[in-house]
Scaffold this active site. Structure first.
Site, PDB file in Angstrom:
ATOM      1  N   GLN A  32      -4.812  -1.755   9.651  1.00  0.00           N
ATOM      2  CA  GLN A  32      -4.647  -3.101   9.100  1.00  0.00           C
ATOM      3  C   GLN A  32      -5.162  -4.151  10.068  1.00  0.00           C
ATOM      4  OE1 GLN A  32      -3.277  -3.718   5.888  1.00  0.00           O
ATOM      5  NE2 GLN A  32      -4.130  -5.734   6.313  1.00  0.00           N
ATOM      6  N   LYS A  64       0.820  -1.203   0.000  1.00  0.00           N
ATOM      7  CA  LYS A  64       0.000   0.000   0.000  1.00  0.00           C
ATOM      8  C   LYS A  64       0.855   1.256   0.000  1.00  0.00           C
ATOM      9  CE  LYS A  64      -3.792  -2.504   2.110  1.00  0.00           C
ATOM     10  NZ  LYS A  64      -4.408  -2.988   3.351  1.00  0.00           N
ATOM     11  N   ASP A  98     -11.436   2.466   3.890  1.00  0.00           N
ATOM     12  CA  ASP A  98     -11.807   1.058   3.770  1.00  0.00           C
ATOM     13  C   ASP A  98     -13.312   0.898   3.559  1.00  0.00           C
ATOM     14  OD1 ASP A  98      -9.856  -0.870   3.653  1.00  0.00           O
ATOM     15  OD2 ASP A  98      -9.548  -0.993   5.812  1.00  0.00           O
TER      16      ASP A  98
END
Length: 291
Positions: free
Chosen positions: A104, A60, A127
């Site tokens: 995460q 990422k 997200d």
């Protein structure tokens, strides 16, 4: 209209589509900067030392660099308390240089994942997991769409831009993929059935579908005789199994070689995976534009 194809299925190239989306994202980043705005920034928070999570975070960060986006990492020890993590999220929420926040997962067992997601500013929840964004998706009132489901839709539309009226079967009911992709397909005018591994006569239901999205995590669950000729198959699963030669290989939820009578199918790897990060970057720019 869905057109049946008697030839081998088209392999939907997720890597190529992700590169195209990245180019668009890069152009949007430079346009924002040229207009005098802060460079879009993504902050990734990693708690603990899970090897797979470490790989995802590095991917990422590299992706941010590729499109000219600012990225910051917070790597915290597994002993970090929930209060310490929530305090960090509060600080990042308040930063004008951060437009997207990603925590995460998985998180250590002593941390409540739901509380962490709820603490992220919905406008920076790239997200798309915050209840506000889930609610806006379900009511068709905007918000940030979750990355993997949105990537699935982009892959589908690269083959069939107009899916209105088609029958779609989503196999999998998770909050991360199954439920949101079903809502997105509904918004596009599909007639959607949500199924799962315990659904009665699942193969029969699959044979009726023009579109199948498989997201169960069960390797090669969807067999060739589950898929009607001309259907479009989006395979979200990815599992490492031992091949006949004794070497490990990655497979999806779909028996790829058995569904070549479909119109199109995503491969594993190289299908949905690259799209997840591309949509994450696109979401961060969307957040910057809205901020």
């Amino acid at each position: 209209m869905l057109v049946e194809c008697p030839h081998m299925a088209e392999t939907i190239d997720g890597r190529a589509l992700a590169r195209s989306i990245d180019e668009q994202t890069k152009a949007e980043v430079e346009a924002l900067v040229a207009a005098g705005h802060n460079r879009p920034g993504l902050t990734v928070i990693l708690v603990g030392d899970d090897p797979a999570s470490d790989v995802y975070v590095r991917h990422k960060v590299k992706a941010c660099d590729r499109v000219g986006m600012r990225s910051t990492e917070h790597r915290l020890p597994a002993s970090t308390t929930q209060e310490e993590l929530l305090a960090l999220i509060d600080r990042v929420n308040a930063s004008e240089h951060v437009h997207g926040i990603l925590v995460q997962v998985p998180l250590p067992g002593h941390i409540d994942e739901r509380a962490v997601i709820d603490a992220i500013d919905p406008a920076k929840d790239v997200d798309g997991f915050h209840p506000v964004n889930v609610g806006r998706l379900s009511t068709g009132t905007g918000g940030i769409w979750p990355c993997t489901p949105h990537g699935c839709i982009k892959l589908l539309q690269s083959v069939e831009p107009d899916v209105e009226g088609l029958d779609a079967l989503v196999i999998g009911r998770s909050n991360i993929v199954g439920k949101p992709v079903a809502m997105m397909l509904t918004a596009l005018g599909c007639t959607v059935t949500i199924a799962h591994s315990k659904t009665r006569d699942l193969p029969g239901k699959a044979r009726q579908a023009d579109i199948i999205v498989a997201a169960t995590g069960i390797p090669e669950m969807v067999k060739g005789d589950w898929v009607k000729e001309g259907a479009i198959v989006i395979d979200v699963g990815i599992t490492r199994i031992e091949g006949k030669d004794g070497k490990d290989r990655l497979v999806g939820d779909v028996a790829f070689e058995e569904v070549q009578h479909a119109r199109a199918v995503t491969p594993v790897p190289g299908g949905v995976g690259p799209m997840t990060i591309a949509m994450l970057l696109a979401n961060t720019v969307q957040a910057a534009l809205s901020g």
